[in-house]
Write an enzyme that holds these catalytic residues in place. Structure first.
Site, PDB file in Angstrom:
ATOM      1  N   HIS A   1      41.728  48.345  34.864  1.00 37.78           N
ATOM      2  CA  HIS A   1      42.457  48.995  35.949  1.00 37.78           C
ATOM      3  C   HIS A   1      41.862  48.393  37.215  1.00 37.78           C
ATOM      4  CE1 HIS A   1      43.807  53.001  38.051  1.00 37.78           C
ATOM      5  NE2 HIS A   1      44.372  51.906  38.533  1.00 37.78           N
ATOM      6  N   LEU A   2      42.688  47.756  38.014  1.00 35.26           N
ATOM      7  CA  LEU A   2      42.199  46.930  39.121  1.00 35.26           C
ATOM      8  C   LEU A   2      41.121  47.630  39.957  1.00 35.26           C
ATOM      9  CD1 LEU A   2      42.328  44.352  40.743  1.00 35.26           C
ATOM     10  CD2 LEU A   2      44.184  45.323  42.084  1.00 35.26           C
ATOM     11  N   HIS A   3      39.963  47.019  40.000  1.00 33.83           N
ATOM     12  CA  HIS A   3      38.870  47.580  40.802  1.00 33.83           C
ATOM     13  C   HIS A   3      37.872  46.510  41.210  1.00 33.83           C
ATOM     14  CE1 HIS A   3      37.173  47.443  36.752  1.00 33.83           C
ATOM     15  NE2 HIS A   3      35.971  47.543  37.280  1.00 33.83           N
ATOM     16  N   PHE A   4      37.260  46.748  42.366  1.00 31.94           N
ATOM     17  CA  PHE A   4      36.132  45.955  42.835  1.00 31.94           C
ATOM     18  C   PHE A   4      34.928  46.885  42.845  1.00 31.94           C
ATOM     19  CE2 PHE A   4      39.884  44.033  44.574  1.00 31.94           C
ATOM     20  CZ  PHE A   4      39.631  42.665  44.583  1.00 31.94           C
TER      21      PHE A   4
END
Lengths: 534, 393
Positions: A240-243
């Protein structure tokens, strides 16, 4: 299909083992999460940043009359909210109670002893041969975290001024981006930046989301607040898109490494290659505006993920420098090519480790931590020189598509590569042998290709003696691969690969070490079982 | 904040007497002197040569941090190296691209050395000598790799930019011009520039000359300094780099050391001194109890003592007294602060006067604002205690 087993990091208190999760979900939510069930009427602080261009902000420092830049506001907000969560006991441990030190030596690797981070979780299988995978709503994702784990919403200001609302409603329609805590922090202030959280984007960089991450680093205004990204296959555990980001007021070894300029693009973005560092990588800096830097790096990332090359990104120095590191550790691990000694340390070389910040799980490893050990681990992470140059060629093709001013790029690229070919810096060459010219989805072809480098032409008969049954097969695949490469790529690139193949055949030690590893793998076939690491 | 000019005066006069400025002004070299113990690590002295070279007036430079001379093309890695040298309190020599007031970039050899207090081993100042570098292209006009053409190109930039500066109203405009013209060959200032041995020698000599003057004048005040650390700092020592980090935090706070007898204050922020009316030397080394008075609630004090004993954070509202005996309600937050080994090194107390208006908070609640100071202090302390020792060489 390549898989490794590892203990996933628990980033949220709501991230239970999948089985447990399934059982609980039947009863409904009631945990104040970010999903539709609970989000209505929720309020969270909102920080809206100003989109400025970088050169302007530089000038602010020169032109303004302030005696010194005030502590940036985002910095205070983040630190305050994080400390608040710490005092509320939301973290699994107090990271400031974890012993940490700078390892003596030239590079200044940083080691932390963290015995609590990896407990209480069963190892899970991760597929590591696909950098892009579709979002799977059944697996843990950030919409499932509790609202108390979210620090604030982060967005671009509409009127061009920095804004802060301590209690802003969550606008579901407007797909907010949020900053949440990582409940297993590896340093103070460890947070996750989740762009457009409700859109449930998979772990995949696009221009918008990358510029978000860059703005966050710039807004924090603290050179020791770094933002990082791991692609799938490069030790991201959640699709799940994350930085990620945290504070550590010590320079990272990667930031200290010398660089060699490759080129400057028309937008002012300077691209260099890391020198004298165990992991090969590119450094992007400058640019007439922050957006130039952002676009260039995101285009490079997009190129890597589209080519199924796992990578890590470090945004450092308030968003002024970005490090891009394609890697192949997980692939090697899945293929059983990582030594038992390294696997036993259970260090997963994600962006922070690659940057030189090692989180160690065993007291023994912490006490014995040395520059040599760190270097040895990271050398396995790195692509081989020839593969790196090949990947660079992909990247440069991608980022210069819209950048017509750079006809001579590939030339300079190869010029620099040659200059760097002296063995000056490669301390552990024996281990850094290539991962093969292409990352092939499925099957074990990579291993085969790896062999193929050692078996082509000169020494093929040699190998035939050692392994008559497979040598022909190796040769066939290698030749096939080379034909493909010649067909599909710019001429010089395939020549590069070809050279690499020949080079590898000269050093017989390469063949030997591969051979040995292969034997070892056959003997102790527990490689994959051992991968209980995170 | 408003007391900064006087702090800067003090920083110099108390240690070197007021005559030192004249003596430093007689030196021909380009250099600045900074004080890491003042918030923001400002420049406290700039030589005539430096001002001439940079194009700034003395008033524009004093009180500011050296980073104002950096610009978009300044190598970020070099900047990081300087930051690290300050942190480790050692000498550094690095080639740096700085910017003049008119926006012209130029290469210089930057050599910075710490000046130590002879008595307690603390860093009192940093001396930064700057030798402008002659372009490699000029120097090696006939060299194989550099054409004469490139050399004259460089000269053009300097004049070119200056001319543009004349027609543009503001620095911002100039910058836009620079940005637009980035493909202009004339602006291609070299990527890197190497200092010659001669230039390195010049920097070292200049550095020594400044140091000699400082040593000489410090002897006259009885607060001698030296170029090498003569004594190791004792317990309760706050390194200059920690000072710099703590100085960035604008809130009122003190650090107390629980390992010293009676848990004295080892650091007090400027805002604390302003809030309570004391001078730094009046609070350092003393237990915080001087803030209490006849009407301070004993139960609240017990609560604080208990928190210290159990090593936990606490928030209380307590009646405190200023130096002038006036009282105020102090919204006090106290928290243990651990060092890199994970052990408690200090306790921090962050004070906010009840009813005080604070525009700087930008809408952040008082609690969050206090906690952000705690967070920043934790990061600073943890990170800065990670290295082997205060000085490596």
């Amino acid at each position: 299909m390549l898989r490794i087993k590892r203990v996933p990091t628990v980033v949220s208190n709501y991230q239970k083992d999948e089985a447990e999760e399934g059982a609980r979900r039947v009863g409904g939510c009631g945990r104040n999460c970010l999903n539709k069930c609970c989000i209505q009427g929720a309020k969270l602080p909102l920080y809206a940043f100003k989109r400025v261009n970088q050169t302007q902000s530089e000038k602010d420092v020169l032109g303004h009359d302030t005696k010194e830049p005030p502590v940036a506001f985002l910095d205070s907000l983040l630190l305050g909210e994080w400390e608040d969560r710490m005092q509320r006991g939301l973290f699994r441990y107090d990271v400031t109670a974890c012993e940490t030190k700078v390892i003596p030596g030239e590079c200044g690797f940083i080691a932390q002893l963290n015995e609590g981070r990896h407990l209480k979780k069963r190892p899970t299988e991760f597929r590591v041969d696909k950098v892009l995978q579709p979002f799977d709503g059944n697996k843990f994702n950030f919409t499932k975290v509790g609202q108390e784990e979210v620090l604030f919403q982060f967005e671009a200001s509409e009127d061009g001024e920095v804004q802060f609302h301590p209690n802003a409603p969550v606008d579901v329609e407007n797909s907010p981006s949020v900053v949440a805590i990582n409940v297993s922090p590896i340093e103070y202030g460890h947070v996750l930046l989740i762009p457009r959280i409700l859109e449930c984007l998979p772990q995949r960089i696009d221009r918008d989301s990358f510029s978000f991450a860059l703005y966050m680093a710039a807004e924090a205004g603290n050179p020791y607040f770094r933002v990082g990204y791991n692609s799938l296959g490069a030790f991201a555990t959640i699709n799940h898109l994350h930085f990620q980001a945290y504070y550590l007021a010590v320079p990272f070894p990667i930031e200290k490494a010398p660089t060699n300029k490759i080129t400057t693009l028309a937008g002012g973005v300077k691209i260099s290659e890391l020198l004298n560092y165990p992991v090969r990588g590119l450094v992007f800096e400058g640019g007439n505006a922050l957006q130039d830097l952002s676009n260039t790096v995101s285009d490079a990332c997009i190129c890597l993920q589209d080519n199924n090359i796992p990578y890590n990104v470090l945004i450092s120095d308030c968003g002024k420098r970005v490090f891009l590191l394609p890697q192949c550790y997980a692939e090697k691990q899945a293929l059983g090519e990582v030594s038992a000694e390294l696997l036993d340390t259970q260090v997963n070389p994600a962006v922070w480790e690659i940057s030189g910040h090692m989180v160690l799980k065993r007291k023994k490893d912490f006490e014995e931590a040395s520059e040599e050990n760190a270097w040895r681990l990271l050398a396995v992470v790195s692509l081989s020189e020839e593969r790196f140059q090949e990947v660079n060629a992909f990247i440069f093709e991608a980022i210069t598509c819209g950048d017509n001013a750079n006809a001579d790029i590939s030339e300079s690229l190869h010029g620099e590569a040659d200059a760097d070919a002296q063995p000056q810096s490669r301390k552990v060459d024996a281990i850094t042998t290539s991962s093969g010219p292409a990352m092939v989805p499925g099957t074990h072809e990579c291993l085969v290709l790896l062999y193929s480098q050692g078996t082509r032409e000169h020494s093929s008969h040699d190998v035939e003696e050692r392994a008559p049954s497979t040598a022909k097969e190796f040769k066939r695949v290698a030749e096939e691969k080379l034909r493909e490469l010649k067909k599909g790529m710019a001429n010089q690139t395939s020549e590069k690969v070809y050279d690499g193949v020949e080079e590898a055949t000269i050093g017989d030690s390469n063949v030997d070490s591969i051979e040995n590893r292969f034997k070892k793998q056959e003997e102790g076939a527990d490689y994959r079982k051992r991968g209980e690491n995170e | 904040m408003d007391s900064q000019p006087s702090l800067i005066e003090q920083s110099f006069n108390n240690r070197y007497s007021s005559w030192v400025r004249d003596a430093l002004d007689d030196l021909p070299d380009n250099f600045t002197i900074t004080d890491p113990s003042i918030s923001g690590h400002p420049i406290v002295f700039a030589s005539r040569g430096f001002l001439k070279m940079s194009g700034y007036s003395r008033e524009e430079v004093i009180g500011r941090n050296g980073r104002v001379f950096q610009g978009p093309r300044t190598n970020r890695r070099s900047v990081m190296e300087i930051r690290e040298a300050i942190r480790e309190e050692r000498t550094i020599e690095v080639n740096l691209l700085n910017y003049k007031k008119d926006g012209t970039p130029f290469w210089l050899l930057f050599r910075m050395s710490p000046v130590f207090c002879k008595e307690d081993g603390k860093v009192t100042h940093f001396v930064a000598v700057q030798v402008p570098l002659v372009s490699k292209k000029h120097r090696r006009n006939n060299g194989v790799s550099f054409s004469e053409d490139a050399g004259s190109g460089l000269r053009e930039i300097v004049f070119g930019s200056c001319r543009r500066e004349v027609c543009s109203d503001s620095l911002l405009d100039l910058d836009r011009v620079l940005a637009l013209d980035s493909d202009n060959r004339g602006l291609e200032i070299e990527e890197s520039c190497e200092a010659s041995d001669l230039e390195k020698q010049r920097a070292a000599i200049a550095s020594n000359n400044v140091l000699s003057v400082l040593i000489h004048y410090s002897e006259s005040t009885g607060r001698a300094v030296c170029g090498k650390r003569c004594s190791l700092p004792g317990t309760g020592f706050i390194s200059s780099s920690l000072h710099i980090s703590l100085g960035r935090i604008k809130q009122s706070f003190v650090l107390t050391d629980p390992h010293l007898p009676d848990m004295p204050i080892v650091y007090a922020s400027d805002a604390f001194l302003k809030l309570t009316g004391y001078d730094k030397h009046e609070v350092l080394g003393h237990n915080c109890r001087f803030l209490n008075g006849v009407d301070t609630d004993a139960a609240t004090l017990n609560q604080i003592t208990e928190s210290i004993r159990t090593e936990r954070a606490c928030t209380v509202r307590i009646l405190n007294y200023r130096k002038d005996k006036s009282s105020f309600w102090n919204f006090l937050h106290m928290s243990p602060i651990r060092n890199a080994s994970g052990k408690i090194a200090y306790f921090v107390s962050v004070q906010v006067e009840e009813g005080s208006k604070n525009q700087d908070r930008h809408g952040l609640s008082l609690e969050m604002w206090q906690l952000s100071a705690v967070g920043a202090i934790k990061v600073a302390l943890r990170s800065l205690s990670m290295c082997a020792g205060p000085s490596k060489s």
